[in-house]
Structures are given as C-alpha cells and as structure tokens.
Scaffold this motif. Structure first.
Motif, PDB file in Angstrom:
ATOM      1  N   ALA A  17     -97.307  56.343 -83.443  1.00 42.66           N
ATOM      2  CA  ALA A  17     -96.133  55.611 -83.736  1.00 42.66           C
ATOM      3  C   ALA A  17     -96.822  54.006 -84.452  1.00 42.66           C
ATOM      4  CB  ALA A  17     -95.288  55.193 -82.539  1.00 42.66           C
ATOM      5  N   GLY A  18     -97.787  54.232 -85.273  1.00 47.09           N
ATOM      6  CA  GLY A  18     -97.957  53.126 -85.863  1.00 47.09           C
ATOM      7  C   GLY A  18     -97.407  53.077 -87.211  1.00 47.09           C
ATOM      8  N   LEU A  60    -102.685  41.809 -82.900  1.00 46.81           N
ATOM      9  CA  LEU A  60    -103.933  41.950 -82.804  1.00 46.81           C
ATOM     10  C   LEU A  60    -104.940  41.534 -83.858  1.00 46.81           C
ATOM     11  CD1 LEU A  60    -103.399  46.132 -81.536  1.00 46.81           C
ATOM     12  CD2 LEU A  60    -103.514  43.853 -80.255  1.00 46.81           C
ATOM     13  N   ARG A  64    -100.918  39.884 -91.765  1.00 46.46           N
ATOM     14  CA  ARG A  64     -99.892  39.363 -92.963  1.00 46.46           C
ATOM     15  C   ARG A  64     -99.475  40.644 -93.764  1.00 46.46           C
ATOM     16  NH1 ARG A  64    -102.353  36.952 -98.634  1.00 46.46           N
ATOM     17  NH2 ARG A  64    -103.492  38.905 -98.490  1.00 46.46           N
ATOM     18  N   GLN A 237     -98.158  59.566 -74.380  1.00 48.69           N
ATOM     19  CA  GLN A 237     -98.102  60.948 -74.688  1.00 48.69           C
ATOM     20  C   GLN A 237     -99.087  61.317 -75.668  1.00 48.69           C
ATOM     21  OE1 GLN A 237     -97.832  63.756 -73.425  1.00 48.69           O
ATOM     22  NE2 GLN A 237     -95.454  63.932 -73.290  1.00 48.69           N
ATOM     23  N   MET A 269    -103.378  60.478 -86.176  1.00 50.31           N
ATOM     24  CA  MET A 269    -104.582  60.362 -85.174  1.00 50.31           C
ATOM     25  C   MET A 269    -105.847  60.467 -86.007  1.00 50.31           C
ATOM     26  SD  MET A 269    -104.507  64.228 -83.300  1.00 50.31           S
ATOM     27  CE  MET A 269    -106.067  64.093 -82.417  1.00 50.31           C
ATOM     28  N   ARG A 326    -114.092  36.226 -87.455  1.00 50.82           N
ATOM     29  CA  ARG A 326    -112.625  35.606 -87.932  1.00 50.82           C
ATOM     30  C   ARG A 326    -111.979  35.151 -86.836  1.00 50.82           C
ATOM     31  NH1 ARG A 326    -108.839  39.603 -91.397  1.00 50.82           N
ATOM     32  NH2 ARG A 326    -108.968  40.853 -89.352  1.00 50.82           N
ATOM     33  N   CYS A 396    -111.610  50.996 -85.267  1.00 50.49           N
ATOM     34  CA  CYS A 396    -110.608  49.981 -86.051  1.00 50.49           C
ATOM     35  C   CYS A 396    -110.815  49.922 -87.599  1.00 50.49           C
ATOM     36  CB  CYS A 396    -111.160  48.677 -85.573  1.00 50.49           C
ATOM     37  SG  CYS A 396    -109.597  47.491 -85.388  1.00 50.49           S
ATOM     38  N   GLY A 425    -102.154  57.719 -92.834  1.00 49.30           N
ATOM     39  CA  GLY A 425    -102.584  56.760 -92.084  1.00 49.30           C
ATOM     40  C   GLY A 425    -104.091  56.241 -92.168  1.00 49.30           C
ATOM     41  N   ARG A 426    -104.200  55.141 -91.553  1.00 53.28           N
ATOM     42  CA  ARG A 426    -105.442  54.409 -91.829  1.00 53.28           C
ATOM     43  C   ARG A 426    -106.892  55.360 -91.037  1.00 53.28           C
ATOM     44  NH1 ARG A 426    -107.008  48.455 -91.884  1.00 53.28           N
ATOM     45  NH2 ARG A 426    -108.747  47.989 -90.161  1.00 53.28           N
ATOM     46  N   GLN A 435    -101.161  47.384 -93.814  1.00 50.89           N
ATOM     47  CA  GLN A 435     -99.751  48.107 -93.313  1.00 50.89           C
ATOM     48  C   GLN A 435     -98.904  48.768 -94.472  1.00 50.89           C
ATOM     49  OE1 GLN A 435     -97.366  45.456 -90.583  1.00 50.89           O
ATOM     50  NE2 GLN A 435     -99.084  43.943 -91.573  1.00 50.89           N
ATOM     51  N   ASP A 436     -98.922  48.000 -95.740  1.00 53.98           N
ATOM     52  CA  ASP A 436     -98.171  48.515 -96.798  1.00 53.98           C
ATOM     53  C   ASP A 436     -98.589  49.733 -97.242  1.00 53.98           C
ATOM     54  OD1 ASP A 436    -100.329  46.900 -97.576  1.00 53.98           O
ATOM     55  OD2 ASP A 436     -99.657  46.949 -99.654  1.00 53.98           O
TER      56      ASP A 436
HETATM   57  C1  LIG Z   1    -107.792  42.957 -86.871  1.00 54.28           C
HETATM   58  C2  LIG Z   1    -106.933  43.735 -87.729  1.00 54.28           C
HETATM   59  C3  LIG Z   1    -106.378  42.823 -88.841  1.00 54.28           C
HETATM   60  C4  LIG Z   1    -105.354  43.365 -89.761  1.00 54.28           C
HETATM   61  N1  LIG Z   1    -104.681  42.583 -90.653  1.00 54.28           N
HETATM   62  C5  LIG Z   1    -103.901  43.225 -91.552  1.00 54.28           C
HETATM   63  C6  LIG Z   1    -103.209  42.353 -92.518  1.00 54.28           C
HETATM   64  O1  LIG Z   1    -103.461  41.103 -92.397  1.00 54.28           O
HETATM   65  N2  LIG Z   1    -102.358  42.896 -93.198  1.00 54.28           N
HETATM   66  C7  LIG Z   1    -102.077  44.142 -93.240  1.00 54.28           C
HETATM   67  O2  LIG Z   1    -101.335  44.657 -93.807  1.00 54.28           O
HETATM   68  N3  LIG Z   1    -102.707  44.872 -92.396  1.00 54.28           N
HETATM   69  C8  LIG Z   1    -103.591  44.460 -91.485  1.00 54.28           C
HETATM   70  N4  LIG Z   1    -104.389  45.422 -90.629  1.00 54.28           N
HETATM   71  C9  LIG Z   1    -104.279  46.731 -90.812  1.00 54.28           C
HETATM   72  C10 LIG Z   1    -103.028  47.497 -90.128  1.00 54.28           C
HETATM   73  O3  LIG Z   1    -103.020  47.194 -88.990  1.00 54.28           O
HETATM   74  C11 LIG Z   1    -102.929  48.802 -90.499  1.00 54.28           C
HETATM   75  O4  LIG Z   1    -102.955  48.919 -91.819  1.00 54.28           O
HETATM   76  C12 LIG Z   1    -101.971  49.734 -89.964  1.00 54.28           C
HETATM   77  O5  LIG Z   1    -101.638  49.499 -88.527  1.00 54.28           O
HETATM   78  C13 LIG Z   1    -102.293  51.207 -90.029  1.00 54.28           C
HETATM   79  O6  LIG Z   1    -101.308  52.007 -89.560  1.00 54.28           O
HETATM   80  P1  LIG Z   1    -101.601  53.373 -89.412  1.00 54.28           P
HETATM   81  O7  LIG Z   1    -100.106  53.793 -88.693  1.00 54.28           O
HETATM   82  O8  LIG Z   1    -102.049  54.024 -90.183  1.00 54.28           O
HETATM   83  O9  LIG Z   1    -102.460  53.523 -88.185  1.00 54.28           O
HETATM   84  P2  LIG Z   1    -102.558  52.875 -86.759  1.00 54.28           P
HETATM   85  O10 LIG Z   1    -101.925  51.432 -86.891  1.00 54.28           O
HETATM   86  O11 LIG Z   1    -103.985  52.962 -86.074  1.00 54.28           O
HETATM   87  O12 LIG Z   1    -101.435  53.613 -85.904  1.00 54.28           O
HETATM   88  C14 LIG Z   1    -101.906  55.107 -85.358  1.00 54.28           C
HETATM   89  C15 LIG Z   1    -101.425  55.139 -84.007  1.00 54.28           C
HETATM   90  O13 LIG Z   1    -101.656  56.427 -83.588  1.00 54.28           O
HETATM   91  C16 LIG Z   1    -101.859  56.531 -82.333  1.00 54.28           C
HETATM   92  N5  LIG Z   1    -102.610  57.764 -81.904  1.00 54.28           N
HETATM   93  C17 LIG Z   1    -103.985  57.911 -81.995  1.00 54.28           C
HETATM   94  N6  LIG Z   1    -104.261  58.930 -81.543  1.00 54.28           N
HETATM   95  C18 LIG Z   1    -103.481  59.634 -80.840  1.00 54.28           C
HETATM   96  C19 LIG Z   1    -103.109  60.723 -80.179  1.00 54.28           C
HETATM   97  N7  LIG Z   1    -103.967  61.591 -80.124  1.00 54.28           N
HETATM   98  N8  LIG Z   1    -101.931  60.946 -79.714  1.00 54.28           N
HETATM   99  C20 LIG Z   1    -100.995  60.178 -79.906  1.00 54.28           C
HETATM  100  N9  LIG Z   1    -101.060  58.947 -80.574  1.00 54.28           N
HETATM  101  C21 LIG Z   1    -102.187  58.829 -81.218  1.00 54.28           C
HETATM  102  C22 LIG Z   1    -102.369  55.112 -82.010  1.00 54.28           C
HETATM  103  O14 LIG Z   1    -102.349  54.725 -80.530  1.00 54.28           O
HETATM  104  C23 LIG Z   1    -101.789  54.261 -82.826  1.00 54.28           C
HETATM  105  O15 LIG Z   1    -100.659  53.802 -82.390  1.00 54.28           O
HETATM  106  C24 LIG Z   1    -105.255  44.797 -89.634  1.00 54.28           C
HETATM  107  C25 LIG Z   1    -105.856  45.553 -88.803  1.00 54.28           C
HETATM  108  C26 LIG Z   1    -106.764  44.867 -87.760  1.00 54.28           C
HETATM  109  C27 LIG Z   1    -107.128  45.719 -86.957  1.00 54.28           C
END
Ligand SMILES: Cc1cc2nc3c(=O)[nH]c(=O)nc-3n(C[C@H](O)[C@H](O)[C@H](O)COP(=O)(O)OP(=O)(O)OC[C@H]3O[C@@H](n4cnc5c(N)ncnc54)[C@H](O)[C@@H]3O)c2cc1C
Length: 498
Positions: A17-18, A60, A64, A237, A269, A326, A396, A425-426, A435-436
């Motif tokens: 739920a990222g 975290l 931005r 979960q 994941m 940072r 990360c 996802g990331r 995020q975008d």
């Molecule tokens: C220090 C830091 C600074 C950042 N600064 C910026 C910024 O300034 N601007 C910006 O836009 N972005 C920034 N980012 C990046 C941003 O946080 C990510 O791009 C974004 O959160 C990615 O989203 P996501 O859903 O792809 O992945 P994630 O945010 O990693 O979400 C993935 C989710 O999946 C869950 N998951 C993983 N494995 C499992 C599993 N087996 N079962 C169930 N759930 C699971 C995790 O717990 C997590 O909640 C930053 C990141 C960090 C770490």
C-alpha cells in the motif's frame, strides 16, 4: 462507480500500500472492480508515509512531491482538495563547512569556492567541452562530460559514493541520465542569472505542493476511499508469494500460510523476492533476480530544543568527513506538522548495505553518531538535543550498478509471460521512482486492468518518461506550465537521494 463490463477481472489483489499500490487500488475501486490490498507494514504509504514522533509529524526523510504530468497531478489534487501548502523549496549543499545554494548562485558559489578554486572549476569545465568524451556508460564519465572533473569531485563524487556505497565508475550512467538529464553547468548558471524566464529546466523548479499533514496523507486518504467504496486494505498482512498456475497468476500465499484466490495480482513487493519465491522459475532468472542490489537507509531523528535552526527543507551533506548524506528539517515544511511544539525535528540519513556494521549498530550508538555529526556542522547553534529515534529502511534504493539492465531485462521478459500479474513500483519494478512515477504506474496499471487491454507497457515507465501535456500544481489547482519543455518530471538538484 461503473457497472462491470464483460472481460474485466472481478477481483484484484494488490501487494503493498505504498504510492504505487494504493493508487492502483484507488483507481480500480472507482472502476467498480473488487480490490483487496495487502500491506506488510502497520500503516499505508510505503516509503512516503508520515509517522508521529514527539507530538509532531515527520516523513521518512524529505518527501517533496513534484510532477508536470497532468494525469498524476489530477489524481493528487482529487485526493488532497485544497488541503496542501505551496512550499518554497530551499536546499543547499554543505561542503567542508560552507553552504552552496542549489540551483547554483554564481556569487555564492564564487565566494564559497574562492576565486582560485572557481577558476579551476571553470577551466576543467572548459577543457571538458573541447575534449568531447564519447564513453558515457558510467556515472563518472557522464557527469565529468557535462560539468568537468573539478565540479564532479566537489559536487557529485563524495555524495554519490556515500549514497550508493560504490565508486562512481561502477555506477551506471542511467542514474545520472534519469536524474539530471540535460542539465549542464551553463544552463544552471543561465537559470540563476535569468530566473523566471519560463524556460527553466525542471531540476531547477523551486516550489512544491505539500500536504498539510505530511506526504503520507495522500495515501492515507486513498486507503480510506478504497475501504469506503467496497475495497479492503489489510495492514500487517505480509504476502509471501504469488501463486501461479499454467503461466497465470491465480492468487496469493501469505506469510501465515493462508492462500487466497484472485483474478489478477498487482505486485509492488521487492522484485527479487517476488521472482525468487515464484514456483518453477528457471535458475538463470533466479540468478538474475538475485543479482539486483538494493541499498538501505538508516534515518536518525533528533529532537532539537529550538525553532530556528536553519531555513532549508533539507541539506545535502557532501563533506567527506561526515557520514550522513542528508539532513532534513521538518520545521520548514508545513506548520501543521509541528503545531505548538517549541522544538524542531531533524532527520539525518545514513546509507548502507546489509553487511555493513552500521546497519546492525545499536540505536543509541547511531543516535550518538548523529548528534556528534550534527554538532560538528554547527547547525544546532548549541541548542540542546533532547531525544533521538532510529528508523531503518531496508531496500530503500535500487542500485543501478553498471550493466544492471543485463540482469533486469530477462527478469522483465520472464514476468511478462505470466498473465494476470502486473509489476509496478520502486523496488517492485526496480526503478528509481519518486512518488509521481509510482502514482503514474498505479494509474496506468489500473487502466490496463479496468479496460482489459495492454494499453501501457509499464516496464517502459522510467523516471525520464515523456508526456504530451505539461501542467503543475499551484495553490489554486492545476496550471499549464508556461513552457512545454519536456524532460525530467521529478527534479533533483544534484543526482540526489529520493
Ligand atoms: C529517504 C527518502 C526520501 C525520498 N524523497 C522523495 C521526494 O522528495 N520526492 C518523491 O517524490 N519521492 C521521494 N522518495 C521516494 C518515494 O518514497 C517513493 O518513490 C515511493 O514511496 C515509492 O512508492 P512505491 O509504492 O513504489 O513503493 P514503496 O513506497 O516502497 O511501497 C511498497 C509497499 O509494499 C509493502 N510491501 C513490501 N513487501 C511486501 C509484502 N511481501 N507483502 C505486503 N506488502 C509488502 C511495503 O511495506 C510498502 O508499504 C523518497 C524516498 C526515500 C526513502
């Protein structure tokens, strides 16, 4: 809610739920598809979540949000309404006791570097312009080719090595290409002299929209919408693996051994875990997935008994004598984060690998390290540091080791053969998303599923993707950008940690 046309899946499971996963859920629920999200952590938002700490709210690290893509901004505004601030961005580089504005301000840079050093930088830049090196497959040659060696050593080398833990020659040029793209020194200087001409490169954008209650508020609201509209979001979960039968994803197996069945699965994941836990994966694919590397982050939060420390949203710490890379000052984001509290919360970031002693260091030792380093910078002005808190984030950053695509490519091809499985996802797709980018992946994944068509190849979405229209968020909503310059949608002043 729309009615259910034939051909579309009835049920979709989403792992994580990222921003990517919860955006996909938010969009799917709007299309009338039964969507269930499974999140390992106790709350939603992934890396972009906001946590409560010492009666304040913090992200975290710095978060931005910025995009020029109307599809992304439309969803963001739909969720946030007018519950956000436009924040003036101020970020500087701390290098050997001095602060350099970024975007570069020539007089500040000159004063900080000194005339002699500035001349060396310009000479090295000039030499490079004539040299025209074609070998730009690693980060170092890419940056030196654009900025000259001297500036590379001051502004890129130490920071990048802290972040990635490998030499700049081992780092793939993709990292620079995606994060700093066409920005050159001349452009940076031109922009600093002629700001407001509507022709700024996107890495120089200096305002951003920030939710009053922290970056995680966007995803918290999306999760509430999903729950209120027939979907579900289960936290704590963790999913163990995706169940596949006859090259089709059919459901999930959870860490507790339970299995549940769905028409389609979206995974965010970590890519290596997803692949290596699938049944009957060829050895070469397992080996390729296992070779993809991630870097960890340790965030050390410090509570400082002062409200006037420094004015930056965050500082890049390039100084080689400090291990932190940072420092974020949450006091400078939105007043709703700190309310009436008379203190400031800073977060110092330390990057490391699993095997580094720092990763398993005790919390109080990490807090001591952060306190000492903060005091060395002089940023606290001798204010008391009254508390510390450590938050560790594994995996990360996907590390773009030189040639990483040779490992990613076969993994991608293998996963494409599994029907009903979408990978976004990331760390989900091993892309260095902001995020975008993750929101966009979520939107497009939902579109593919809701329309039962492969409209978008989600593997093609990189941090330098191009888009037709360009519109940004302002205090009054979405506005067209004055210039339609294309390029990097998520700005970073230097190839920075995000
Ligand atoms: C220090 C830091 C600074 C950042 N600064 C910026 C910024 O300034 N601007 C910006 O836009 N972005 C920034 N980012 C990046 C941003 O946080 C990510 O791009 C974004 O959160 C990615 O989203 P996501 O859903 O792809 O992945 P994630 O945010 O990693 O979400 C993935 C989710 O999946 C869950 N998951 C993983 N494995 C499992 C599993 N087996 N079962 C169930 N759930 C699971 C995790 O717990 C997590 O909640 C930053 C990141 C960090 C770490």
């Amino acid at each position: 809610m729309q009615s259910h046309p034939p051909g579309r899946p009835r049920t979709v499971a989403i792992i994580g739920a990222g921003p990517a996963g919860i955006t996909a859920a938010y969009q799917l629920v709007k299309s009338g598809i039964r969507t269930e999200v499974f999140e390992a952590a106790p709350s939603v938002g992934g890396l972009a979540r906001t946590i409560d700490l010492w009666n304040q709210k913090v992200d975290l690290g710095p978060h931005r949000f910025f995009s020029s893509d109307p599809r992304v901004n439309k969803v963001w505004l739909e969720v946030m309404g007018d519950d956000y601030e436009m924040v003036n961005r101020l970020t500087r580089i701390y290098y050997k006791g001095r602060f350099f504005y970024y975007p570069l301000k020539p007089f500040n840079a000159l004063a900080n570097l000194g005339v002699l050093e500035a001349m060396r930088c310009m000479t090295s830049y000039g030499v490079q312009r004539f040299r025209r090196c074609n070998e730009q497959d690693c980060f170092e040659t890419w940056v030196v080719g654009r900025f000259g060696r001297r500036l590379f050593e001051i502004f890129f080398k130490t920071y990048s090595e802290k972040l990635w833990g490998i030499g700049c020659q081992e780092l793939d040029a993709d990292f620079a290409a995606q994060r700093i793209k066409k920005l050159s020194l001349l452009e940076a200087i031109k922009n600093s002299l002629f700001t407001g001409n509507g022709n700024q490169h996107k890495t120089l954008v200096d305002q951003f929209a920030y939710p009053h209650n922290g970056s995680g508020e966007v995803y918290r609201r999306m999760a509430a919408f999903v729950r209120n509209n027939g979907g579900s979001v289960e936290c704590k979960q963790p999913v163990h693996r995706v169940l596949v039968k006859d090259r089709r994803a059919i459901g999930l197996e959870f860490e507790n051994g339970e299995q549940r069945f769905f028409d389609q699965v979206i995974s965010t994941m970590p890519l290596n875990l997803l692949v290596t836990r699938l049944a009957n994966v060829p050895d070469r694919i397992v080996a390729a997935a296992n070779s993809l590397r991630f870097r960890n982050t340790i965030l050390v939060y410090l509570k400082v008994e002062s409200t006037r420390l420094f004015k930056d949203n965050w500082l890049y710490i390039h100084s080689p004598e400090l291990r932190t890379g940072r420092i974020t000052n949450f006091r400078n984001w939105a007043p709703q984060l700190y309310g009436d509290e008379p203190s400031s919360i800073l977060a110092l970031e330390y990057w490391c690998n699993n095997e580094d002693p720092l990763w398993s260091e005790k919390d109080d030792r990490l807090i001591d390290l952060a306190k000492n380093e903060l005091n060395k910078t002089g940023l606290t002005n001798k204010a008391v540091i009254s508390a510390g808190y450590v938050h560790r984030i594994p995996r990360c950053y996907p590390v773009y080791v030189r040639g990483y695509k040779n490992a990613l490519e076969p993994v991608e091809q293998y996963l494409k053969q599994i029907d009903g499985l979408t990978v976004i996802g990331r760390y989900g797709s091993f892309k260095y998303n902001n995020q975008d980018h993750s929101i966009l992946m979520g939107v497009l994944a939902a579109e593919n599923i809701a329309q039962d068509a492969k409209l978008h190849d989600l593997w093609q979405i990189n941090t330098d993707y191009e888009y037709q229209e360009s519109a940004v968020i302002s205090k009054t909503g979405l506005v067209r950008e004055p210039s339609k310059s294309r390029g990097l949608p998520a700005p970073a002043p230097v190839p920075s940690a995000a």
